[in-house]
Design an enzyme around this catalytic site. Structure first.
Site, PDB file in Angstrom:
ATOM      1  N   GLU A  70      -2.525  -2.815  -6.360  1.00  0.00           N
ATOM      2  CA  GLU A  70      -1.808  -3.585  -7.367  1.00  0.00           C
ATOM      3  C   GLU A  70      -1.396  -4.903  -6.707  1.00  0.00           C
ATOM      4  OE1 GLU A  70       1.694  -1.746  -9.052  1.00  0.00           O
ATOM      5  OE2 GLU A  70       2.002  -3.461 -10.397  1.00  0.00           O
ATOM      6  N   ARG A 130      -0.342  10.387   2.212  1.00  0.00           N
ATOM      7  CA  ARG A 130       0.014   8.994   2.500  1.00  0.00           C
ATOM      8  C   ARG A 130       0.278   8.851   3.989  1.00  0.00           C
ATOM      9  NH1 ARG A 130       1.774   5.765  -1.795  1.00  0.00           N
ATOM     10  NH2 ARG A 130       3.056   4.272  -0.676  1.00  0.00           N
ATOM     11  N   LYS A 179       6.025  -1.338  -0.512  1.00  0.00           N
ATOM     12  CA  LYS A 179       6.112  -2.766  -0.815  1.00  0.00           C
ATOM     13  C   LYS A 179       7.525  -3.146  -1.241  1.00  0.00           C
ATOM     14  CE  LYS A 179       2.016  -2.411  -2.971  1.00  0.00           C
ATOM     15  NZ  LYS A 179       1.026  -2.665  -4.000  1.00  0.00           N
TER      16      LYS A 179
END
Ligand code: ATP
Ligand code: MG
Length: 568
Positions: free
Chosen positions: A45, A269, A279
């Site tokens: 994204e 992850r 982020k």
């Protein structure tokens, strides 16, 4: 359109086949004929810069596709104009390339907005989607919790005609933001909250960085992702574990739409010790001024790592070593450092630099004389050759390499003691000069001319070899020494109410004014060196023609080797 297509440039793997649950699943899918080819995608994204966690995802997506002779797309998941910007798109493209990956096709979810709208219409016509007038707060309340079922929206049973008309009017911009959504009609009592009539479209009047004001309704991640995968013919949609609970919804949309069905597979992850990898938190570090920017060498962003001195190959090596697991675990940052150290040990030229200088005068060395001594550029790489290092009467050595009252195991310079200067002579400390406060400011030494090259003809031994630079030839440099940004190893399991900023390391950066041997003059930004006995350093972009600035990429001390030894 900035869509472009490049052919994959990485050659197919020749190494022995790796094995893990994802590769096994893909092999099974090819064997059973579920798919006849392999295509993956990396779907960032564009709402921030890529970090080392994304490097792991890229490694998984690109390398696995390559191993199976398949392809990998780069697709921007740009369905939320509120948080996304072109600046991030450009930076992500650069960073993917920097890491060494070439995509097959470059796409944007926003390329498919028209198609996704058509898909939504199809679901409305099948009676599988409806326009809902609940406010965002009401939606949340109606959704229920993990332990209580949700409640059906009063708008759930609108007719197909009414839904089609309202959805079209949503698109035309007739309703205010937040007043209506399009929802999938699934099951408000489902044990999986993602299946409780999830939102497919919301109204947003924020202009989009690519489609401008053409749209005022935007698909959610859940409605966009699988359908984009399907349009692109992705076979294996590899993503991190937090999407596991979304998989039934991913599959529901594809099945109801009766379109090509990719397979979503989740992996753990990356969590890294002494590091935050979200982020949202990284933005706080930048905006709060806790670091100097997205590319601060303490940041786990690819830009920060690059500036710190990390190479793409060291990062890829790290990703290969951590492997692909199904369960989350904390990876020791010492492993990342180990990967860089191992690479730079083979490639970085050695030079001498002194970080905390102590003046040494060699009293029996002729004034004005300069000798150029031969130094080996890289003992690991004979082809790197040699260079000449100037030696003269006044030198700098490391303050740490001298002790006036040395404890038993300190073998370096001390009053009356002899040590070897790297590539040079034996010197002996004859006298210690102090300032008014009693600080040692200079050592008066003698040298033995017969020891040039590092050995005494009479066979006498010294216990230490220290590095040095010639004061008259030394190049003043700035050196930035970094430590972990956080003081706590596991930053992922903070207690309720704890703030990650409470664990910021106040000593994560130390700047020293140092001296280097003259051979480093004019070194370009990004050039690596080993400063002998000190670590690996890289030229920082803040360097000017007057003064080079170096970042310490990694120390010589290998914590990972120690950890590994303890594990064995
Ligand atoms: P963040 O939480 O840092 O904002 P994100 O998951 O929202 O990350 P995206 O841009 O949506 O960021 O991620 C793109 C891809 O990278 C996704 O497939 C995601 O699963 C993967 N990814 C993100 N962070 C990690 C991580 N720490 N380890 C492995 N994969 C990750
Ligand atoms: Mg995300």
């Amino acid at each position: 359109m900035t869509t472009e297509t490049t052919s994959a440039t990485l050659k197919p793997e020749t190494k022995p086949e790796k094995s893990d649950f994802i590769r096994t699943a893909i092999r099974d899918d090819l064997a059973s004929g579920r798919y006849t080819y392999v295509r993956t995608r990396f779907p960032p994204e564009p709402n921030g810069y890529l970090h080392i966690g994304h490097a792991k995802a890229m490694y998984v997506d690109f390398e696995i596709a390559r191993e199976f002779g398949g392809t990998c797309n780069l697709r921007f998941d740009d369905t939320n104009p509120v948080k996304e910007e072109q600046e991030y798109v450009d930076a992500i493209i650069e960073d993917v390339r920097w890491l060494g990956y070439e995509w097959d096709g470059l796409y944007f979810a926003s390329d498919y907005f028209e198609q996704l709208y058509e898909f939504a219409v199809k679901l409305i016509k099948k009676g599988k989607a409806y326009v809902c007038d609940l406010s965002p707060e009401e939606l949340r309340e109606y959704r229920g919790t993990l332990t209580t079922p949700g409640r059906e929206s009063p708008w759930r049973n609108r007719s197909v005609e009414e839904n089609l008309e309202l959805f079209e009017r949503m698109r035309r911009g007739e309703f205010p933001e937040g007043s209506r959504t399009l929802r999938a009609k699934i099951d408000m009592a489902s044990g999986n909250i993602n299946l409780r009539d999830p939102v497919m479209y919301r109204i947003l009047y924020t202009p989009h960085h690519r489609t401008g004001t053409k749209w005022c309704i935007y698909p959610t991640y859940d409605f966009a992702h699988g359908q984009c995968d399907s349009i692109e013919g992705i076979t294996h949609s590899l993503c991190s574990l937090e999407y596991e609970d979304h998989r039934p919804l991913y599959e529901w949309f594809l099945r109801e739409l009766e379109i090509f069905e990719p397979r979503q597979i989740e992996f753990a992850r990356l969590k890294l010790s002494y590091t935050v990898l979200s982020k949202r938190k990284l933005i706080q570090l930048v905006q709060g001024g806790y670091v100097r920017g997205w590319d601060d060498p303490r940041m786990p962003t690819l830009r920060g790592l690059r500036r710190r001195g990390y190479t793409p190959s060291a990062i890829r090596d790290f990703c290969a070593r951590i492997g692909i697991a199904k369960a989350d675990s904390l990876v020791d940052i010492a492993l990342l450092e180990h990967c860089l150290r191992e690479e730079l040990n083979k490639t970085a030229p050695r030079v001498m630099a002194v970080l905390r200088p102590l003046r040494v005068v060699i009293e029996n060395y002729p004034e004005g004389q300069v000798e150029w001594l031969e130094a080996i550029n890289n003992p690991e790489d004979p082809s790197a050759g040699t260079r000449q290092v100037p030696f003269s009467r006044v030198l700098y050595i490391e303050q740490e390499d001298f002790m006036e009252n040395p404890p038993p195991k300190f073998y370096r310079l001390a009053p009356g003691r002899e040590v070897r200067l790297r590539y040079g002579y034996f010197i002996k400390c004859e006298e210690v000069v102090k300032d008014a406060e009693g600080n040692v400011v200079e050592l008066r030494c003698t040298y033995d001319p017969a020891t040039r090259g590092g050995n005494a003809p009479d066979g006498r031994k010294v216990k230490a070899t220290i590095h040095w630079v010639s004061a008259a030839h030394a190049l003043p440099i700035e050196v930035r020494l970094y430590n972990h940004l956080f003081t706590r190893a596991n930053m992922e399991d903070l207690e309720e109410g704890e703030n990650f900023l409470d664990y910021l390391n106040p000593n994560s950066l130390e700047v020293v004014q140092a001296y280097a041997e003259p051979s480093v003059a004019g070194a370009p930004v990004g050039k690596h060196y080993q400063f002998e006995r000190l670590g690996y350093f890289v030229v920082d972009p803040d360097s000017t023609p007057e003064k080079l600035v170096f970042n310490r990429a990694v120390t010589l001390k290998d914590e990972w080797a120690k950890i590994k030894q303890q594990m064995e």
